[in-house]
Each structure stands twice: as structure tokens, then as C-alpha cells.
Design a protein around this motif. Structure first.
Motif, short mmCIF file in Angstrom:
data_model
loop_
_atom_site.label_atom_id
_atom_site.label_comp_id
_atom_site.label_asym_id
_atom_site.label_seq_id
_atom_site.Cartn_x
_atom_site.Cartn_y
_atom_site.Cartn_z
N PRO A 1 31.15 4.51 2.05
CA PRO A 1 32.36 5.03 1.41
C PRO A 1 32.42 6.55 1.51
O PRO A 1 31.40 7.21 1.77
CB PRO A 1 32.20 4.59 -0.04
N GLU B 1 26.52 -4.94 -1.75
CA GLU B 1 26.45 -3.49 -1.94
C GLU B 1 24.98 -3.10 -1.93
O GLU B 1 24.18 -3.72 -2.63
CB GLU B 1 27.08 -3.08 -3.26
N CYS C 1 36.75 4.51 3.52
CA CYS C 1 35.53 4.32 4.30
C CYS C 1 35.28 5.56 5.16
O CYS C 1 36.13 5.95 5.94
CB CYS C 1 35.66 3.07 5.17
N SER D 1 26.42 1.52 -0.07
CA SER D 1 27.09 1.11 1.16
C SER D 1 27.50 -0.35 1.01
O SER D 1 26.99 -1.08 0.17
CB SER D 1 26.16 1.26 2.37
N VAL D 2 28.44 -0.76 1.83
CA VAL D 2 28.85 -2.16 1.91
C VAL D 2 28.18 -2.75 3.14
O VAL D 2 28.28 -2.19 4.24
CB VAL D 2 30.39 -2.30 2.02
N ILE E 1 37.48 -2.16 0.26
CA ILE E 1 36.73 -2.01 1.51
C ILE E 1 36.11 -3.35 1.89
O ILE E 1 36.17 -3.78 3.05
CB ILE E 1 35.65 -0.92 1.38
N LYS E 2 35.52 -4.05 0.92
CA LYS E 2 34.92 -5.37 1.17
C LYS E 2 35.97 -6.36 1.68
O LYS E 2 35.74 -7.07 2.66
CB LYS E 2 34.28 -5.93 -0.10
N LEU F 1 34.81 -0.01 -3.99
CA LEU F 1 34.32 -0.77 -2.84
C LEU F 1 35.03 -2.11 -2.66
O LEU F 1 34.94 -2.71 -1.58
CB LEU F 1 32.81 -0.99 -2.96
N THR G 1 34.45 5.95 -4.88
CA THR G 1 35.31 5.07 -4.08
C THR G 1 35.16 3.63 -4.55
O THR G 1 34.04 3.13 -4.71
CB THR G 1 34.94 5.17 -2.58
#
Length: 92
Positions: free
Chosen positions: A12, A43, A79, A52-53, A22-23, A19, A17
Motif C-alpha cells: 500500500p 495481510e 497500491c 502488505s497484501v 486492494i484485496k 486494504l 491505506t
């Protein structure tokens, strides 16, 4: 045709941010790219609250554009970057 288990790592832009989007978008990109079956999205803590993802999925190797998927994931709002963290060939 062979299959590969790919782990994408998305970072991110900042600690704050969200998530979730984003996921969701990364999963949609992986499905579009030919992900087979279930995927694992998690995560992973990095440092100082930054996470991070990690998206793990199985794909057919032939005809797949892993670099293209990575570029699309990197373009997700919020991202900072995306990369292929790990790639293993699936046996059997």
C-alpha cells in the motif's frame, strides 16, 4: 499444460491505506487472468504498522500473462507497487 502457484505481493501507499478495496480488486484481476479454484488473500506485517497484501493462486502456465497481471495490480488505487513474490510449479 503445467500449472503454477503464484504469490503476488502488493504494497500500500501508506499505513492508513484501506486494504479491503486492494484485496477485492487484486482478486478480480487474478480471476480475469485465469486463476483456478480458491485463492488465499492475507495481510502480512512489514514494519511500523505497514502491512502488505499477499495473494496466492493457481494458474495455467501456458498463455498466462503474469507480468500483465502484476502491472494491473500495481495500478490499483492506494497500491504503491506489486510484484511476484514467489512462483512454484505444481506437480501432478
Amino acid at each position: 499444460m503445467g500449472k503454477a502457484v503464484i504469490t503476488f505481493k502488493l504494497m500500500p501507499e501508506e499505513v492508513e491505506t484501506d486494504l479491503g478495496p486492494i484485496k477485492e480488486q487484486a482478486e478480480a484481476i487474478a480471476r480475469e487472468g485465469g486463476a483456478i479454484g480458491e485463492m488465499r488473500i492475507s495481510e502480512e506485517p512489514i514494519a511500523f504498522g505497514l502491512k502488505s497484501v499477499q495473494l496466492l493462486g493457481m494458474f495455467e502456465v501456458e498463455g498466462s500473462d503474469f507480468d500483465g497481471m502484476t502491472e494491473k495490480m500495481a495500478a490499483i488505487e492506494g497500491c504503491a507497487n506489486a510484484e511476484i513474490a514467489k512462483m512454484d510449479l505444481a506437480l501432478g
